[in-house]
Design an enzyme around this catalytic site. Structure first.
Site, PDB file in Angstrom:
ATOM      1  CG  MET A  94      -1.898  -1.097   1.333  1.00  0.00           C
ATOM      2  SD  MET A  94      -2.738  -1.131   2.939  1.00  0.00           S
ATOM      3  CE  MET A  94      -1.458  -1.892   3.952  1.00  0.00           C
ATOM      4  CB  VAL A 152       4.137  -5.915   6.983  1.00  0.00           C
ATOM      5  CG1 VAL A 152       5.640  -5.649   7.120  1.00  0.00           C
ATOM      6  CG2 VAL A 152       3.859  -7.414   6.958  1.00  0.00           C
ATOM      7  N   GLY A 182       1.203   4.001   5.020  1.00  0.00           N
ATOM      8  CA  GLY A 182       2.002   3.150   4.113  1.00  0.00           C
ATOM      9  C   GLY A 182       2.475   1.861   4.736  1.00  0.00           C
ATOM     10  CB  SER A 183       1.894  -0.777   5.920  1.00  0.00           C
ATOM     11  OG  SER A 183       0.523  -0.518   5.706  1.00  0.00           O
ATOM     12  NE  ARG A 184       5.073  -7.156   2.206  1.00  0.00           N
ATOM     13  CZ  ARG A 184       6.040  -7.598   1.396  1.00  0.00           C
ATOM     14  NH1 ARG A 184       7.132  -6.875   1.211  1.00  0.00           N
ATOM     15  NH2 ARG A 184       5.907  -8.740   0.777  1.00  0.00           N
TER      16      ARG A 184
END
Length: 277
Positions: A94, A152, A182-184
């Protein structure tokens, strides 16, 4: 709005940021005019970042849905570090312009929630899955299949929020967490799952089907009992034949020895008769 998604279109997690940015923007505008522009830009950015629209979830029984908006960065076979089994791993990255709420990819029950502290490297990198701060939700589908989905943290994201706990029941598309800035999310599926996305694809939370997961696990491959029995029988026959051969050989050896001794006795007697010894 879906009855399983009773949340405002602007996520509550963002209200302090939006409210603070708006107040600061107004005050600085009154005090310094155009110098307030960066504050207005931040407020607009926060407003779009924390949007959290409802989505319509596909009702396919075997569908595993995307838990977030973003871009597919991993589709591969990899070990599930939480269940210690081989799995199909699908990761969604993301950026700061994606919706950042996390939604359940399945209908099922939460069996464990595991938080792991860590670093904050770029979430687009593979090592983020093992080095960054993360929070794993282990769940079991209604038909008994095991799925793991992991929040994450990223380079900018420094706050993982998870609102579910062991024993909770999740519905597909139901909101269970949020990651700021922001991340995943990594999804680990059984190896018989069939990926429906490829690296580089853009996906939408709840609306995109990541994979098809059969409702039941494939039967384990077992050793064929008939073949095993045949081999065992062959071995037993060989041993029996060997024992019979050995048993039969012993009398023959004894008979041969008796014949030899009788012949020798006849020769001795003939010699004595001939030479009078």
């Amino acid at each position: 709005m879906s009855r399983f998604y009773p949340h405002p279109i602007i996520a509550r997690e963002g209200w302090p940021f939006i409210g603070g940015g708006l107040i600061a923007s107004v005050l600085i505008t009154l005090w310094a005019g155009w110098w307030s522009l960066p504050f207005w830009l931040f407020t607009v950015f926060a407003l779009q970042f924390f949007r959290d629209p409802a989505r319509t979830a596909p009702q396919d029984a075997d569908a595993v849905l995307s838990p977030v908006d973003g871009r597919i960065v991993v589709v591969e076979r990899a070990p599930d570090p939480y269940r210690q089994v081989e799995s199909l791993k699908i990761s969604v990255f993301m950026n700061v312009f994606n919706v950042h709420s996390q939604r359940s990819p399945i209908d099922g029950t939460v069996t464990a929630v595991e938080y792991t502290p860590g670093k904050f490297v770029n979430a687009d990198l593979d090592k983020a899955s093992t080095e960054n701060e993360r929070n794993a939700v282990l769940a079991t589908t209604r038909s008994g299949r095991e799925v793991t989905f992991v929040q994450v943290a990223g380079l900018v994201a420094r706050r993982i929020l998870c609102y579910t706990q062991t024993g909770d029941t999740l519905r597909r598309g139901e909101r269970y967490g949020f990651i700021r800035f922001g991340s995943r999310v990594d999804v680990y599926l059984p190896t018989d799952a069939q990926a429906q996305v490829a690296i580089g694809d853009k996906v939408s939370a709840t609306e995109t089907i990541l994979a098809r997961l059969p409702l039941t696990a494939p039967e384990a491959v077992e050793t064929q009992p008939a073949a095993a029995a045949t081999v065992a029988a062959d071995i037993a026959d060989y041993r029996a034949q060997a024992e019979v051969t050995a048993t039969e050989a012993l009398p023959r050896a004894e008979v041969a020895q008796t014949d030899i001794e009788a012949s020798a006795e006849k020769v001795r007697q003939a010699v004595e008769k001939e030479f009078g010894t």
